[in-house]
Write a protein that holds these residues in place. Sequence first.
Motif, PDB file in Angstrom:
ATOM      1  N   GLY A 219       0.787  -1.225   0.000  1.00 41.15           N
ATOM      2  CA  GLY A 219       0.000   0.000   0.000  1.00 41.15           C
ATOM      3  C   GLY A 219       0.819   1.273   0.000  1.00 41.15           C
ATOM      4  O   GLY A 219       0.272   2.370   0.018  1.00 41.15           O
ATOM      5  N   THR A 220       2.137   1.148  -0.057  1.00 38.40           N
ATOM      6  CA  THR A 220       3.043   2.288   0.043  1.00 38.40           C
ATOM      7  C   THR A 220       3.102   3.072  -1.268  1.00 38.40           C
ATOM      8  O   THR A 220       3.303   2.495  -2.325  1.00 38.40           O
ATOM      9  N   ALA A 221       2.965   4.399  -1.177  1.00 41.84           N
ATOM     10  CA  ALA A 221       3.074   5.253  -2.362  1.00 41.84           C
ATOM     11  C   ALA A 221       4.490   5.783  -2.498  1.00 41.84           C
ATOM     12  O   ALA A 221       5.201   5.976  -1.507  1.00 41.84           O
ATOM     13  N   LEU A 222       4.899   6.008  -3.750  1.00 41.88           N
ATOM     14  CA  LEU A 222       6.228   6.553  -4.020  1.00 41.88           C
ATOM     15  C   LEU A 222       6.177   8.074  -4.087  1.00 41.88           C
ATOM     16  O   LEU A 222       5.269   8.636  -4.701  1.00 41.88           O
ATOM     17  N   PRO A 223       7.152   8.767  -3.527  1.00 44.33           N
ATOM     18  CA  PRO A 223       7.229  10.215  -3.701  1.00 44.33           C
ATOM     19  C   PRO A 223       7.697  10.537  -5.111  1.00 44.33           C
ATOM     20  O   PRO A 223       8.387   9.727  -5.750  1.00 44.33           O
ATOM     21  N   PRO A 224       7.360  11.712  -5.635  1.00 45.70           N
ATOM     22  CA  PRO A 224       7.750  12.045  -7.008  1.00 45.70           C
ATOM     23  C   PRO A 224       9.253  12.037  -7.220  1.00 45.70           C
ATOM     24  O   PRO A 224       9.727  11.719  -8.317  1.00 45.70           O
ATOM     25  N   GLU A 225      10.028  12.367  -6.179  1.00 48.11           N
ATOM     26  CA  GLU A 225      11.477  12.372  -6.360  1.00 48.11           C
ATOM     27  C   GLU A 225      12.035  10.976  -6.641  1.00 48.11           C
ATOM     28  O   GLU A 225      13.072  10.835  -7.294  1.00 48.11           O
ATOM     29  N   ALA A 226      11.353   9.944  -6.144  1.00 45.91           N
ATOM     30  CA  ALA A 226      11.796   8.575  -6.438  1.00 45.91           C
ATOM     31  C   ALA A 226      11.572   8.249  -7.910  1.00 45.91           C
ATOM     32  O   ALA A 226      12.428   7.637  -8.566  1.00 45.91           O
ATOM     33  N   VAL A 227      10.418   8.634  -8.431  1.00 46.02           N
ATOM     34  CA  VAL A 227      10.132   8.396  -9.849  1.00 46.02           C
ATOM     35  C   VAL A 227      11.132   9.153 -10.714  1.00 46.02           C
ATOM     36  O   VAL A 227      11.703   8.601 -11.669  1.00 46.02           O
ATOM     37  N   THR A 228      11.374  10.401 -10.374  1.00 44.33           N
ATOM     38  CA  THR A 228      12.319  11.210 -11.149  1.00 44.33           C
ATOM     39  C   THR A 228      13.714  10.611 -11.120  1.00 44.33           C
ATOM     40  O   THR A 228      14.393  10.510 -12.154  1.00 44.33           O
ATOM     41  N   ALA A 229      14.165  10.186  -9.944  1.00 48.78           N
ATOM     42  CA  ALA A 229      15.505   9.628  -9.817  1.00 48.78           C
ATOM     43  C   ALA A 229      15.688   8.404 -10.701  1.00 48.78           C
ATOM     44  O   ALA A 229      16.730   8.243 -11.365  1.00 48.78           O
ATOM     45  N   LEU A 230      14.691   7.543 -10.752  1.00 51.19           N
ATOM     46  CA  LEU A 230      14.831   6.317 -11.530  1.00 51.19           C
ATOM     47  C   LEU A 230      14.630   6.573 -13.019  1.00 51.19           C
ATOM     48  O   LEU A 230      15.267   5.927 -13.851  1.00 51.19           O
ATOM     49  N   CYS A 231      13.764   7.511 -13.365  1.00 52.12           N
ATOM     50  CA  CYS A 231      13.645   7.880 -14.778  1.00 52.12           C
ATOM     51  C   CYS A 231      14.974   8.425 -15.299  1.00 52.12           C
ATOM     52  O   CYS A 231      15.415   8.093 -16.409  1.00 52.12           O
ATOM     53  N   GLU A 232      15.631   9.240 -14.490  1.00 58.02           N
ATOM     54  CA  GLU A 232      16.920   9.798 -14.909  1.00 58.02           C
ATOM     55  C   GLU A 232      17.990   8.723 -14.971  1.00 58.02           C
ATOM     56  O   GLU A 232      18.844   8.725 -15.863  1.00 58.02           O
ATOM     57  N   ALA A 233      17.949   7.769 -14.020  1.00 59.52           N
ATOM     58  CA  ALA A 233      18.949   6.698 -14.026  1.00 59.52           C
ATOM     59  C   ALA A 233      18.782   5.772 -15.223  1.00 59.52           C
ATOM     60  O   ALA A 233      19.765   5.306 -15.803  1.00 59.52           O
ATOM     61  N   VAL A 234      17.547   5.505 -15.606  1.00 56.30           N
ATOM     62  CA  VAL A 234      17.279   4.609 -16.743  1.00 56.30           C
ATOM     63  C   VAL A 234      17.600   5.303 -18.064  1.00 56.30           C
ATOM     64  O   VAL A 234      18.166   4.703 -18.987  1.00 56.30           O
ATOM     65  N   GLY A 235      17.234   6.567 -18.177  1.00 50.79           N
ATOM     66  CA  GLY A 235      17.485   7.305 -19.409  1.00 50.79           C
ATOM     67  C   GLY A 235      16.715   6.746 -20.588  1.00 50.79           C
ATOM     68  O   GLY A 235      15.702   6.055 -20.438  1.00 50.79           O
ATOM     69  N   ASP A 236      17.202   7.009 -21.788  1.00 50.99           N
ATOM     70  CA  ASP A 236      16.513   6.569 -22.999  1.00 50.99           C
ATOM     71  C   ASP A 236      16.691   5.083 -23.275  1.00 50.99           C
ATOM     72  O   ASP A 236      16.108   4.552 -24.231  1.00 50.99           O
ATOM     73  N   GLY A 237      17.467   4.401 -22.443  1.00 47.79           N
ATOM     74  CA  GLY A 237      17.685   2.969 -22.645  1.00 47.79           C
ATOM     75  C   GLY A 237      16.579   2.089 -22.109  1.00 47.79           C
ATOM     76  O   GLY A 237      16.638   0.860 -22.242  1.00 47.79           O
TER      77      GLY A 237
ATOM     78  N   VAL B 143       7.821  15.723 -18.066  1.00 47.39           N
ATOM     79  CA  VAL B 143       9.230  15.865 -17.685  1.00 47.39           C
ATOM     80  C   VAL B 143      10.058  14.677 -18.159  1.00 47.39           C
ATOM     81  O   VAL B 143      11.223  14.825 -18.542  1.00 47.39           O
ATOM     82  N   HIS B 144       9.463  13.486 -18.151  1.00 48.75           N
ATOM     83  CA  HIS B 144      10.214  12.254 -18.431  1.00 48.75           C
ATOM     84  C   HIS B 144       9.554  11.500 -19.585  1.00 48.75           C
ATOM     85  O   HIS B 144       8.495  10.897 -19.411  1.00 48.75           O
ATOM     86  N   ARG B 145      10.188  11.487 -20.746  1.00 50.61           N
ATOM     87  CA  ARG B 145       9.572  10.820 -21.882  1.00 50.61           C
ATOM     88  C   ARG B 145       9.655   9.296 -21.776  1.00 50.61           C
ATOM     89  O   ARG B 145       8.994   8.588 -22.545  1.00 50.61           O
ATOM     90  N   ASN B 146      10.447   8.776 -20.823  1.00 51.90           N
ATOM     91  CA  ASN B 146      10.531   7.326 -20.630  1.00 51.90           C
ATOM     92  C   ASN B 146       9.599   6.840 -19.525  1.00 51.90           C
ATOM     93  O   ASN B 146       9.686   5.692 -19.091  1.00 51.90           O
ATOM     94  N   LEU B 147       8.686   7.708 -19.062  1.00 51.30           N
ATOM     95  CA  LEU B 147       7.765   7.354 -17.981  1.00 51.30           C
ATOM     96  C   LEU B 147       6.456   6.819 -18.545  1.00 51.30           C
ATOM     97  O   LEU B 147       5.887   7.379 -19.493  1.00 51.30           O
ATOM     98  N   VAL B 148       5.969   5.719 -17.937  1.00 52.13           N
ATOM     99  CA  VAL B 148       4.667   5.147 -18.246  1.00 52.13           C
ATOM    100  C   VAL B 148       3.875   5.083 -16.942  1.00 52.13           C
ATOM    101  O   VAL B 148       4.404   4.649 -15.909  1.00 52.13           O
ATOM    102  N   VAL B 149       2.631   5.524 -16.968  1.00 50.16           N
ATOM    103  CA  VAL B 149       1.760   5.435 -15.793  1.00 50.16           C
ATOM    104  C   VAL B 149       0.565   4.577 -16.156  1.00 50.16           C
ATOM    105  O   VAL B 149      -0.191   4.902 -17.083  1.00 50.16           O
ATOM    106  N   SER B 150       0.408   3.450 -15.475  1.00 53.25           N
ATOM    107  CA  SER B 150      -0.705   2.551 -15.771  1.00 53.25           C
ATOM    108  C   SER B 150      -1.794   2.681 -14.709  1.00 53.25           C
ATOM    109  O   SER B 150      -1.523   2.983 -13.544  1.00 53.25           O
TER     110      SER B 150
END
Length: 368
Positions: free
Chosen positions: A174-192, A218-225
């Motif tokens: 039931g734990t929600a992620l803060p936006p900074e966590a999503v941003t950090a991982l989107c940046e780490a993954v990059g276009d790959g 902000v993140h073109r590699n982000l998907v929200v389902s």
Amino acid sequence: MTFPPIREELRGIEPYGAPQLSAALAPVQLNVNENPYPPSAAVVADVATAVAQATTSLNRYPDRELTDLRAALAAYLSGDSGGVPIGPEQVWAANGSNEVMLQLLQAFGGPGRTAISFAPTYSMYPEYARDTHTRWLTGRRESDFSLDLDAARALVEAERPSVVLLPSPNNPTGTALPPEAVTALCEAVGDGGVVVVDEAYGEFRRAGTQSALELLPVHRNLVVSRTMSKAFALAGARLGYLAAAAEICDAIRVVRLPYHLSAVTQAVALAALRHAPELLGRVDDLRTERDATVGWLRDQGLDVAESDANFVLFGTFADRHAVWQALLDQGVLIRETGPDGWLRVSVGTAEEMTSFKHALTRALKEIA
């Protein structure tokens, strides 16, 4: 040769599924995170009319591009995105969020590629990876089920996954992620790769908890389902969907099966979206009941995970199966899932939650 000639890595594996028991054995069913409130008579009538209309042309294939449905879903998401506009070309839909996830792994996973999540996490994710021959890895969450961002980023940078799966609110905790966590991982993954934030329970999030939809520009590699199974009380219709860059949706269209979403399903979903305010009207009631359940469980001296979903993870028990069975013996079915020692209860009606509390009180006395 052993028959049937199933793939060796699948031999002997039990299919996924929560226990399904009759109402006679378990009158109070709180194990699969369903919305306990059925659609109103007005919604039923509109759905019936829509299905009847769709039936007149069932001799024809459905709209394989889901044109009307994608437009309606985009309009709905644009109202839940903190002001971020979402266009139909940024939306895709399928038979439940399960098929959405499988299509994502078909498009972006596969042999020689890696998918990552952080345990405890949704138990179907490794099955999507297995079925698409995608290498599967899990990092770990903290004791409070949050993410250690430094460790998560380090794992992503070391393994270079093509898919990162982040349920938020997390299932089963039931734990929600803060936006900074999503941003950090989107940046780490990059276009790959792509970062998939699975918001199956997103509508149940507490006030002030941000949806990852707000980060799409902000993140073109982000998907929200998302799914219509939970907040929309439409589990039986099987309709899941996602929002992402148009390029990601186009990539998924390459792997989708022809006419994968029936005309009847599309008609049902469109009718439900016409009644979105009414169907979502019970979400506040369920949030209130969830928060009350969290407080009550803590008053019993139990550990309870913070929840932004329509379920609560609680424990810990030396023998959680004994507690689960003691509840079932009283007609209350919950889920034996999550880390060792923990149990999960879906949030039901006020009457169902009263039955759960009475049954758990008795079970704890019997087992003590």
